[in-house]
Design an enzyme around this catalytic site. Sequence first.
Site, PDB file in Angstrom:
ATOM      1  N   CYS A 152      33.851  70.755  26.923  1.00  0.00           N
ATOM      2  CA  CYS A 152      33.395  71.625  25.742  1.00  0.00           C
ATOM      3  C   CYS A 152      34.564  71.362  24.904  1.00  0.00           C
ATOM      4  O   CYS A 152      35.730  71.452  25.443  1.00  0.00           O
ATOM      5  CB  CYS A 152      33.065  73.039  26.016  1.00  0.00           C
ATOM      6  SG  CYS A 152      33.070  73.990  24.614  1.00  0.00           S
ATOM      7  N   CYS A 199      31.148  67.685  19.670  1.00  0.00           N
ATOM      8  CA  CYS A 199      30.717  68.727  20.439  1.00  0.00           C
ATOM      9  C   CYS A 199      29.891  68.459  21.445  1.00  0.00           C
ATOM     10  O   CYS A 199      28.870  67.552  21.332  1.00  0.00           O
ATOM     11  CB  CYS A 199      29.627  69.522  19.379  1.00  0.00           C
ATOM     12  SG  CYS A 199      28.758  70.768  20.266  1.00  0.00           S
TER      13      CYS A 199
HETATM   14  N1  DGL Z   1      32.549  72.916  21.162  1.00  0.00           N
HETATM   15  C1  DGL Z   1      31.200  72.827  21.577  1.00  0.00           C
HETATM   16  C2  DGL Z   1      30.835  71.979  22.765  1.00  0.00           C
HETATM   17  O1  DGL Z   1      31.559  71.218  22.887  1.00  0.00           O
HETATM   18  C3  DGL Z   1      30.363  74.288  21.365  1.00  0.00           C
HETATM   19  C4  DGL Z   1      30.585  75.356  22.213  1.00  0.00           C
HETATM   20  C5  DGL Z   1      29.682  76.350  21.843  1.00  0.00           C
HETATM   21  O2  DGL Z   1      29.421  76.472  20.377  1.00  0.00           O
HETATM   22  O3  DGL Z   1      29.147  76.984  22.549  1.00  0.00           O
HETATM   23  O4  DGL Z   1      30.001  72.074  23.688  1.00  0.00           O
END
Ligand code: DGL
Length: 233
Positions: free
Chosen positions: A195, A84
Amino acid sequence: MSMDSVVAAEVENMEKIGFFDSGIGGISVLREFRKLRPNAEVYYIADWQYCPYGKKSDAVILERAHVLTENLLKQGCKLIVVACNTATAVAIDSLRATYPDVPFVGMEPAVKPAALHSKTGVVAILATPNTFNGRLYKETSARFAGDVKIITATGEGFVELVENGEFVSEHAKAIVSRILLPLLQEGVDHIVLGCTHYPFLKGVMQKIVGPDVEIIDPSLPVALRAVSLLDKM
Ligand code: DGL
């Protein structure tokens, strides 16, 4: 040694790897990792109760990152992939300081390949607001800011689309177009996915921006990094 103890010893020696994300986004990294290490025992936590992380306070994300890491360590994970970008931006320094013996692999916006290969001199980074506020993004983008113009954009609504499994619908196309079309007008020729949810929308994105715009997904390099750390353990 009996057959049972051979099996027990193999299970004992199996590589246990932990992944976490706010939701299913981190699976974009996990699926690359799986191709490289099909036999590793993988634990994946989707922190749905707190999803999305993008606009949550640093305090909440820090707390969640510690709780999830603790959970994965209890399962016996030897390496943790913070799959993440947002949690990496907010919490990876603190995780490394708290667990100095645990190797952590985090996400990093792939500004470098975009900046190196851009012909128009304009690249876009798509990420959450919390990722853009983090030290990692600020440092990486500052390094390349002299070579290219970097446009930042938040994939407003993208996480929700992915969590709903809407990867190719007309609705997905409309939401994604709203963010990407203005980038095309700026002359962007590379779009960096900052993301882990966004790679699930890569197909729809590519249709919108056409074949001349390169969409950079850092999932494979991150999975390779995890594998190279495992090889050294
Ligand atoms: N998948 C996540 C990232 O890479 C989180 C996105 C979220 O929950 O806003 O930032």
